[in-house]
Design an enzyme around this catalytic site. Structure first.
Site, PDB file in Angstrom:
ATOM      1  N   TYR A 196       0.822  -1.215   0.000  1.00 42.70           N
ATOM      2  CA  TYR A 196       0.000   0.000   0.000  1.00 42.70           C
ATOM      3  C   TYR A 196       0.851   1.259   0.000  1.00 42.70           C
ATOM      4  O   TYR A 196       1.878   1.324   0.678  1.00 42.70           O
ATOM      5  CB  TYR A 196      -0.910   0.031   1.241  1.00 42.70           C
ATOM      6  CG  TYR A 196      -1.769   1.268   1.292  1.00 42.70           C
ATOM      7  CD1 TYR A 196      -2.944   1.335   0.556  1.00 42.70           C
ATOM      8  CD2 TYR A 196      -1.395   2.380   2.040  1.00 42.70           C
ATOM      9  CE1 TYR A 196      -3.726   2.477   0.575  1.00 42.70           C
ATOM     10  CE2 TYR A 196      -2.172   3.524   2.065  1.00 42.70           C
ATOM     11  CZ  TYR A 196      -3.342   3.566   1.328  1.00 42.70           C
ATOM     12  OH  TYR A 196      -4.111   4.711   1.344  1.00 42.70           O
TER      13      TYR A 196
ATOM     14  N   TRP B 100       1.199   5.664  -1.798  1.00 44.06           N
ATOM     15  CA  TRP B 100       0.931   6.633  -2.863  1.00 44.06           C
ATOM     16  C   TRP B 100       1.955   6.600  -3.983  1.00 44.06           C
ATOM     17  O   TRP B 100       1.716   7.157  -5.043  1.00 44.06           O
ATOM     18  CB  TRP B 100       0.847   8.041  -2.274  1.00 44.06           C
ATOM     19  CG  TRP B 100      -0.545   8.415  -1.952  1.00 44.06           C
ATOM     20  CD1 TRP B 100      -1.404   7.731  -1.141  1.00 44.06           C
ATOM     21  CD2 TRP B 100      -1.251   9.560  -2.447  1.00 44.06           C
ATOM     22  NE1 TRP B 100      -2.616   8.385  -1.085  1.00 44.06           N
ATOM     23  CE2 TRP B 100      -2.539   9.518  -1.873  1.00 44.06           C
ATOM     24  CE3 TRP B 100      -0.933  10.614  -3.295  1.00 44.06           C
ATOM     25  CZ2 TRP B 100      -3.502  10.490  -2.140  1.00 44.06           C
ATOM     26  CZ3 TRP B 100      -1.895  11.578  -3.546  1.00 44.06           C
ATOM     27  CH2 TRP B 100      -3.161  11.514  -2.975  1.00 44.06           C
TER      28      TRP B 100
HETATM   29  N1  LIG Z   1      -1.618   8.868  12.187  1.00 49.46           N
HETATM   30  C1  LIG Z   1      -2.053   8.894  10.926  1.00 49.46           C
HETATM   31  N2  LIG Z   1      -1.524   8.049  10.024  1.00 49.46           N
HETATM   32  C2  LIG Z   1      -1.946   8.089   8.742  1.00 49.46           C
HETATM   33  C3  LIG Z   1      -2.931   9.004   8.325  1.00 49.46           C
HETATM   34  C4  LIG Z   1      -3.480   9.874   9.296  1.00 49.46           C
HETATM   35  O1  LIG Z   1      -4.364  10.695   8.998  1.00 49.46           O
HETATM   36  N3  LIG Z   1      -3.001   9.800  10.587  1.00 49.46           N
HETATM   37  N4  LIG Z   1      -3.337   9.019   7.009  1.00 49.46           N
HETATM   38  C5  LIG Z   1      -3.181   7.787   6.252  1.00 49.46           C
HETATM   39  C6  LIG Z   1      -3.410   7.953   4.839  1.00 49.46           C
HETATM   40  S1  LIG Z   1      -4.921   8.619   4.402  1.00 49.46           S
HETATM   41  C7  LIG Z   1      -2.546   7.526   3.883  1.00 49.46           C
HETATM   42  S2  LIG Z   1      -3.019   7.560   2.233  1.00 49.46           S
HETATM   43  C8  LIG Z   1      -1.254   6.955   4.223  1.00 49.46           C
HETATM   44  C9  LIG Z   1      -0.130   7.357   3.259  1.00 49.46           C
HETATM   45  O2  LIG Z   1       0.930   6.484   3.385  1.00 49.46           O
HETATM   46  P1  LIG Z   1       1.928   6.198   2.201  1.00 49.46           P
HETATM   47  O3  LIG Z   1       1.254   6.349   0.885  1.00 49.46           O
HETATM   48  O4  LIG Z   1       2.594   4.904   2.465  1.00 49.46           O
HETATM   49  O5  LIG Z   1       2.955   7.406   2.390  1.00 49.46           O
HETATM   50  P2  LIG Z   1       4.024   8.019   1.390  1.00 49.46           P
HETATM   51  O6  LIG Z   1       5.011   8.741   2.217  1.00 49.46           O
HETATM   52  O7  LIG Z   1       3.334   8.795   0.314  1.00 49.46           O
HETATM   53  O8  LIG Z   1       4.694   6.712   0.795  1.00 49.46           O
HETATM   54  C10 LIG Z   1       4.999   6.534  -0.538  1.00 49.46           C
HETATM   55  C11 LIG Z   1       6.413   5.994  -0.614  1.00 49.46           C
HETATM   56  O9  LIG Z   1       6.689   5.683  -1.973  1.00 49.46           O
HETATM   57  C12 LIG Z   1       8.013   6.125  -2.273  1.00 49.46           C
HETATM   58  N5  LIG Z   1       8.097   6.345  -3.726  1.00 49.46           N
HETATM   59  C13 LIG Z   1       7.789   7.464  -4.429  1.00 49.46           C
HETATM   60  N6  LIG Z   1       8.003   7.274  -5.730  1.00 49.46           N
HETATM   61  C14 LIG Z   1       8.465   6.009  -5.870  1.00 49.46           C
HETATM   62  C15 LIG Z   1       8.853   5.221  -6.995  1.00 49.46           C
HETATM   63  O10 LIG Z   1       8.813   5.652  -8.132  1.00 49.46           O
HETATM   64  N7  LIG Z   1       9.273   3.946  -6.750  1.00 49.46           N
HETATM   65  C16 LIG Z   1       9.321   3.416  -5.494  1.00 49.46           C
HETATM   66  N8  LIG Z   1       9.736   2.174  -5.343  1.00 49.46           N
HETATM   67  N9  LIG Z   1       8.956   4.143  -4.421  1.00 49.46           N
HETATM   68  C17 LIG Z   1       8.516   5.410  -4.607  1.00 49.46           C
HETATM   69  C18 LIG Z   1       8.193   7.382  -1.463  1.00 49.46           C
HETATM   70  O11 LIG Z   1       9.542   7.694  -1.276  1.00 49.46           O
HETATM   71  C19 LIG Z   1       7.439   7.029  -0.177  1.00 49.46           C
HETATM   72  O12 LIG Z   1       8.282   6.498   0.788  1.00 49.46           O
HETATM   73  O13 LIG Z   1      -0.901   7.331   5.548  1.00 49.46           O
HETATM   74  C20 LIG Z   1      -1.900   7.006   6.503  1.00 49.46           C
HETATM   75  N10 LIG Z   1      -1.401   7.224   7.843  1.00 49.46           N
HETATM   76  N1  LIG Z   2      -0.862  18.693   1.663  1.00 51.62           N
HETATM   77  C1  LIG Z   2      -1.329  17.437   1.722  1.00 51.62           C
HETATM   78  N2  LIG Z   2      -2.570  17.162   1.278  1.00 51.62           N
HETATM   79  C2  LIG Z   2      -3.071  15.891   1.361  1.00 51.62           C
HETATM   80  C3  LIG Z   2      -2.289  14.823   1.869  1.00 51.62           C
HETATM   81  C4  LIG Z   2      -0.979  15.144   2.351  1.00 51.62           C
HETATM   82  O1  LIG Z   2      -0.241  14.275   2.836  1.00 51.62           O
HETATM   83  N3  LIG Z   2      -0.539  16.445   2.252  1.00 51.62           N
HETATM   84  N4  LIG Z   2      -2.793  13.537   1.889  1.00 51.62           N
HETATM   85  C5  LIG Z   2      -3.913  13.223   1.005  1.00 51.62           C
HETATM   86  C6  LIG Z   2      -4.572  11.989   1.420  1.00 51.62           C
HETATM   87  S1  LIG Z   2      -3.802  10.517   1.107  1.00 51.62           S
HETATM   88  C7  LIG Z   2      -5.786  11.959   1.987  1.00 51.62           C
HETATM   89  S2  LIG Z   2      -6.518  10.466   2.361  1.00 51.62           S
HETATM   90  C8  LIG Z   2      -6.509  13.178   2.300  1.00 51.62           C
HETATM   91  C9  LIG Z   2      -7.067  13.086   3.722  1.00 51.62           C
HETATM   92  O2  LIG Z   2      -8.002  14.039   3.950  1.00 51.62           O
HETATM   93  P1  LIG Z   2      -8.607  14.144   5.418  1.00 51.62           P
HETATM   94  O3  LIG Z   2      -8.674  12.843   6.065  1.00 51.62           O
HETATM   95  O4  LIG Z   2      -9.880  14.885   5.298  1.00 51.62           O
HETATM   96  O5  LIG Z   2      -7.477  15.060   6.097  1.00 51.62           O
HETATM   97  P2  LIG Z   2      -6.984  15.307   7.574  1.00 51.62           P
HETATM   98  O6  LIG Z   2      -6.033  16.441   7.430  1.00 51.62           O
HETATM   99  O7  LIG Z   2      -6.504  14.067   8.201  1.00 51.62           O
HETATM  100  O8  LIG Z   2      -8.260  15.768   8.363  1.00 51.62           O
HETATM  101  C10 LIG Z   2      -8.984  16.956   8.047  1.00 51.62           C
HETATM  102  C11 LIG Z   2      -9.323  17.685   9.328  1.00 51.62           C
HETATM  103  O9  LIG Z   2     -10.241  16.945  10.101  1.00 51.62           O
HETATM  104  C12 LIG Z   2     -10.156  17.424  11.448  1.00 51.62           C
HETATM  105  N5  LIG Z   2     -10.560  16.349  12.346  1.00 51.62           N
HETATM  106  C13 LIG Z   2      -9.812  15.280  12.723  1.00 51.62           C
HETATM  107  N6  LIG Z   2     -10.536  14.499  13.565  1.00 51.62           N
HETATM  108  C14 LIG Z   2     -11.750  15.078  13.695  1.00 51.62           C
HETATM  109  C15 LIG Z   2     -12.949  14.726  14.416  1.00 51.62           C
HETATM  110  O10 LIG Z   2     -13.036  13.718  15.106  1.00 51.62           O
HETATM  111  N7  LIG Z   2     -14.007  15.547  14.265  1.00 51.62           N
HETATM  112  C16 LIG Z   2     -13.978  16.670  13.505  1.00 51.62           C
HETATM  113  N8  LIG Z   2     -15.086  17.383  13.383  1.00 51.62           N
HETATM  114  N9  LIG Z   2     -12.857  17.038  12.844  1.00 51.62           N
HETATM  115  C17 LIG Z   2     -11.765  16.248  12.929  1.00 51.62           C
HETATM  116  C18 LIG Z   2      -8.698  17.801  11.637  1.00 51.62           C
HETATM  117  O11 LIG Z   2      -8.619  19.043  12.330  1.00 51.62           O
HETATM  118  C19 LIG Z   2      -8.132  17.845  10.236  1.00 51.62           C
HETATM  119  O12 LIG Z   2      -7.423  19.026   9.923  1.00 51.62           O
HETATM  120  O13 LIG Z   2      -5.643  14.302   2.240  1.00 51.62           O
HETATM  121  C20 LIG Z   2      -4.932  14.344   1.002  1.00 51.62           C
HETATM  122  N10 LIG Z   2      -4.324  15.647   0.917  1.00 51.62           N
HETATM  123 MO   LIG Z   3      -5.017   8.807   2.066  1.00 49.53          MO
END
Ligand SMILES: Nc1nc2c(c(=O)[nH]1)N[C@H]1C(S)=C(S)[C@@H](COP(=O)(O)OP(=O)(O)OC[C@H]3O[C@@H](n4cnc5c(=O)[nH]c(N)nc54)[C@H](O)[C@@H]3O)O[C@H]1N2
Ligand SMILES: Nc1nc2c(c(=O)[nH]1)N[C@H]1C(S)=C(S)[C@@H](COP(=O)(O)OP(=O)(O)OC[C@H]3O[C@@H](n4cnc5c(=O)[nH]c(N)nc54)[C@H](O)[C@@H]3O)O[C@H]1N2
Ligand SMILES: [Mo]
Length: 766
Positions: A109, A111
């Site tokens: 899993y 991005w």
């Molecule tokens: N506590 C907490 N944890 C969270 C979240 C949260 O809200 N709170 N959000 C979650 C969510 S929504 C998501 S989507 C995940 C994201 O988690 P990930 O998608 O696992 O995070 P990334 O850092 O984007 O990891 C992508 C990796 O791919 C590598 N990469 C980039 N390009 C290439 C390539 O061309 N080849 C190879 N082999 N590698 C490459 C990058 O260096 C990076 O290390 O995290 C989750 N974790």
């Molecule tokens: N710049 C940037 N943009 C991103 C990403 C990134 O890594 N960087 N990641 C992307 C990815 S993979 C995803 S999945 C999306 C995720 O998108 P989201 O999951 O919507 O993003 P978050 O920033 O985790 O949360 C949005 C807001 O929800 C509020 N929040 C958290 N818990 C609660 C709660 O219990 N109740 C209420 N009412 N509010 C709460 C927090 O204050 C937070 O700022 O973002 C995407 N966009």
């Molecule tokens: Mo995500």
């Protein structure tokens, strides 16, 4: 010599400026109205000292230390490409032969990066799938609980990830927009697959100027941009379901629910009403009841509910709301409330999830496929819901309940990752590492020394997108963008696809892996397929040569507003939803039939074990949110200048209310120790009124920097929130990540915190 190459990343399209073979600047795509700041970190990352220069193998693994050995603390030993590929091919073949395909965890899993051909996870699945199969992962961390729920109750995930009612419709019709989690601008900086234009900022501004009233229901005021002029309702985290239930109570008590819509278009309202009014459990879900749970005044709850019933209202919740214990419930409750308002399918009304979660939600666009890469079927049926990865590693041979099914957890011997970082994305990292150490062999392909590479046995250096040709494309964006190779591969880095092609050759299936196409042939093939699909829908796009030369294709915006569920609402008999009843399921017989006590057939309020109202709050009185970072994408670009500039004394920024800081004698700019029973991290405090008392917030993505590398109980000097977060599923229904249910305590860091070293190579590497 200066060259300019069209290119793209998840955080935006740009022209790569290359001087004497070095990528020096990412200049925003001229058509992007709001390019954001992340591009300026790219050259730092691409040429930085966190790049992996050549293949490595962990010293302990070479000595034969496999199952149960400690990863992350050993020296790495440099090896040549030929040798490492021979070893990986043999090991993958041996483990599959001895223990079966399910013993290889290949879900991988993450991005990865923007281009659709070189998408690392897609190519890894192709290699492992054609080679005999692997244990895969379904759903995601973004909205895993929600995407399991929505098909049961709305018959589709389009309301989360698809084409939702657009901002034009909102601007012209909506009077009130209630936003659980707000509409954080930072999240719109990125689009999966690469976005050509960040149109959401002008679109939101236009809606605010047209007079839409926004309400930001969130613990963090910063979740609404100033230009929205939003009312701030600083709710306690994880209590949104209680708030919505009480709003439903207000409507019922006032007789304001839309009985016509509920009869024509929904099912199960009677049972929900009985629960809300207290006929099921003796507890009426009144505004006073909810005020005690949410700390939103009963008067505000009443006012918001009646306002919503009195004017065209759009409801939205961020994806984060369901990333919590019982995260299915607030989303389901909001769908029930939307049905009670009766606006689903009407212009500017109804519900959609994620207007504040990612670029492109509600951006007017035509419904067209995106350019897609070369997928393949996994012949092995084993899978887990993605966020249960530690349980998979911990409990081989046992059953995991998920969405009405009993999944048998395989015994994982080999872990493969390319394009994702579980030591970024997963919760409770110490526990993950204990499970991870049970594998015999861990292989990781990565451009950078991220935490997942540091905890591998075999490390394969991958190119970044700048080092290869590709096509960026996202279903949420109107631009398809050519990505021209800008620089030669850095050091010994190789393309993931070429690594897998060589591994396939060693196993005797190179031709079925490559289909005898090289990079250029694949790009033309993928583009050609897409062009045909567009033509079928009457949209003419230029031929490949013209596209490649121009650098992009623009799909014109549609001329009319899109309103989701319009056909259904107009005639639910003729256009039923894909649910068992064909209607919105406020009560779901299917979910009820699973027999999970925590998810009865309609939305309910369930107390999380970790929130400000739980027993544990006596010991750990602060609720820690770990939201998406404004300064990077997850862990990506953490080594760049934008992320560095936002840190405080080199540690991740933690926002804290002045009252909580004063109670602990903490001051702005200080390094603190954030801790609970799962671990401790260093962070730099920002004292701010923008966060409500009792809540602290840290972005995810600071690379895990254990004080003692290889230990599973060591403090992180850098501020990786996932050392602290809880690793439980949202419920047996969704089994999503519950990262946002996390309590901590905070004190001043005693003495000087050790240096952050994680952006350089680990021991033994150069
Ligand atoms: N506590 C907490 N944890 C969270 C979240 C949260 O809200 N709170 N959000 C979650 C969510 S929504 C998501 S989507 C995940 C994201 O988690 P990930 O998608 O696992 O995070 P990334 O850092 O984007 O990891 C992508 C990796 O791919 C590598 N990469 C980039 N390009 C290439 C390539 O061309 N080849 C190879 N082999 N590698 C490459 C990058 O260096 C990076 O290390 O995290 C989750 N974790
Ligand atoms: N710049 C940037 N943009 C991103 C990403 C990134 O890594 N960087 N990641 C992307 C990815 S993979 C995803 S999945 C999306 C995720 O998108 P989201 O999951 O919507 O993003 P978050 O920033 O985790 O949360 C949005 C807001 O929800 C509020 N929040 C958290 N818990 C609660 C709660 O219990 N109740 C209420 N009412 N509010 C709460 C927090 O204050 C937070 O700022 O973002 C995407 N966009
Ligand atoms: Mo995500």
């Amino acid at each position: 010599m200066t060259e300019i190459k069209p290119h793209s990343a998840h955080w935006g399209a740009f022209d790569a400026i290359v001087e004497n073979g070095r990528f020096v600047e990412a200049r925003p795509f001229a058509r992007d109205p709001f390019p954001g700041s992340l591009l300026s970190s790219m050259p730092d990352a691409v040429h930085g000292k966190a790049r992996i220069d050549r293949p490595y193998i962990r010293a302990g693994w070479l000595r034969g230390e496999r199952r149960g050995s400690a990863r992350g603390g050993d020296d790495f030993v440099p090896v040549g490409w030929d040798e490492v590929l021979r070893i990986v091919a043999e090991e993958t073949g041996r483990i599959r032969a001895e223990h079966g395909a399910p013993s290889i965890l290949g879900g991988s899993y993450g991005w990865s990066s923007a281009g659709r051909y070189h998408h690392a996870r897609t190519q890894l699945h192709r290699y492992l799938g054609l080679g005999g199969g692997f244990t895969s992962q379904v759903t995601n961390y973004s909205y895993g609980a929600g995407m399991t729920l929505m098909p049961h109750i709305l018959g589709t995930n389009e309301v989360v990830q698809g084409r939702v009612t657009d901002w034009g419709s909102i601007r012209r019709n909506t009077k009130l927009m209630l936003c659980l989690g707000g509409l954080p601008l930072k999240n719109g900086l990125v689009t999966a697959g690469g976005g050509g234009a960040h149109e959401y900022v002008p679109l939101m501004k236009q809606a605010a100027e047209a007079g839409v009233r926004f309400v930001n229901i969130s613990p963090f005021r910063g979740d609404a941009a100033d230009f929205l002029g939003a009312e701030w309702v600083p709710i306690r985290p994880n209590t949104d379901a209680a708030l919505i239930l009480a709003m439903a109570h207000v409507l019922i008590a006032a007789g304001r629910e839309d009985t016509d819509f509920l009869t024509r278009c929904a099912t199960g309202f009677d049972r929900f009403r009985a629960y809300v009014m207290g006929e099921v459990d003796g507890v009426a879900k009144t505004p006073d009841w909810a005020a005690a749970i949410t700390e939103v005044p009963a008067e505000t709850i009443r006012r918001l509910a009646l306002e919503a019933a009195g004017a065209p209202t759009m409801l939205t919740a961020t994806w984060s709301i369901q990333r919590a214990e019982h995260g299915e419930q607030p989303w389901w409750a909001l769908v029930a409330f939307a049905a009670m308002l009766g606006g689903i399918g009407r212009p500017g009304q109804g519900i959609a999830f994620g207007y504040g979660s990612i670029n492109g939600m509600g951006t007017p666009r035509q419904e067209l496929p995106s350019v897609s890469g070369p997928g393949v079927r996994n012949p092995c049926g084993a899978y887990i819901p993605v966020a249960r990865v530690t349980e998979l590693l911990e409990r081989p041979g046992e059953i995991l309940q998920y969405n009405g099914r009993d999944l048998l957890l395989p015994d994982i011997r080999m872990i493969w990752w390319a394009g994702g970082n579980p030591f970024h994305h997963h919760q409770d990292l110490g526990r993950l590492l204990r499970g991870w150490n049970r594998a015999e062999t861990v292989v990781v392909a990565e451009p950078w020394w991220t935490s997942v590479a540091r905890h591998a046995d075999i490390v394969l250096p991958a190119t970044t997108t700048l080092e290869r040709n590709d096509i960026a494309s996202s279903s949420r964006d109107r631009f398809v963008r050519a990505m021209h190779q800008a620089i030669a591969p850095v050091a010994q880095a190789r393309n993931d696809v070429d690594i897998f092609a060589d591994l396939a050759e060693a196993a005797g299936f190179r031709d079925s892996f490559t289909e005898q196409r090289d990079e250029s042939a694949w790009l033309q093939h993928m583009y050609g397929r897409w062009r045909q699909a567009c033509a079928k829908q009457g949209v003419v796009v230029p031929d490949f040569e013209t596209f490649w030369e121009t650098g992009h294709v623009e799909i014109p915006a549609p001329e009319t507003d899109f309103v989701q569920f319009a056909d259904f609402a107009a005639d639910p008999e003729a256009n039923p939803l894909n649910t068992p009843s064909g209607k919105v399921e406020i009560f779901s017989e299917t979910i009820a039939s699973f027999g999970y006590a925590e998810t009865p057939g309609h939305p309910v309020w369930h107390e999380p074990t970790e929130y400000l109202g739980s027993k544990l709050a006596a010991k750990y009185p602060l609720h820690m949110l770990s939201f998406q970072p404004a300064t990077r994408l997850h862990g990506q670009l953490d080594s760049g200048r934008v992320a560095a500039a936002d840190k405080i004394q080199g540690r991740e920024r933690l926002r804290m209310n002045p009252a909580d800081a004063a109670a602990r004698g903490l001051v702005d700019g200080q390094v603190v120790r954030v801790f609970n029973d799962r671990g401790a991290v260093a962070a730099g405090v920002e004292v701010t009124e923008a966060i409500r008392p009792g809540v602290v917030a840290m972005a995810t993505g600071a690379w895990w920097n254990p004080e003692r590398p290889g230990a599973t109980d060591s403090a992180c000097l850098h501020g990786n929130a996932n050392v602290l977060t809880q690793d439980v599923g949202t419920s047996r229904l969704g089994q999503g990540s519950a990262a946002q249910s996390c309590l901590v305590e905070i004190e001043g860091w005693v003495g000087e915190a050790g240096a952050v070293t994680v952006h350089g190579p680990p021991k033994g590497a150069s």
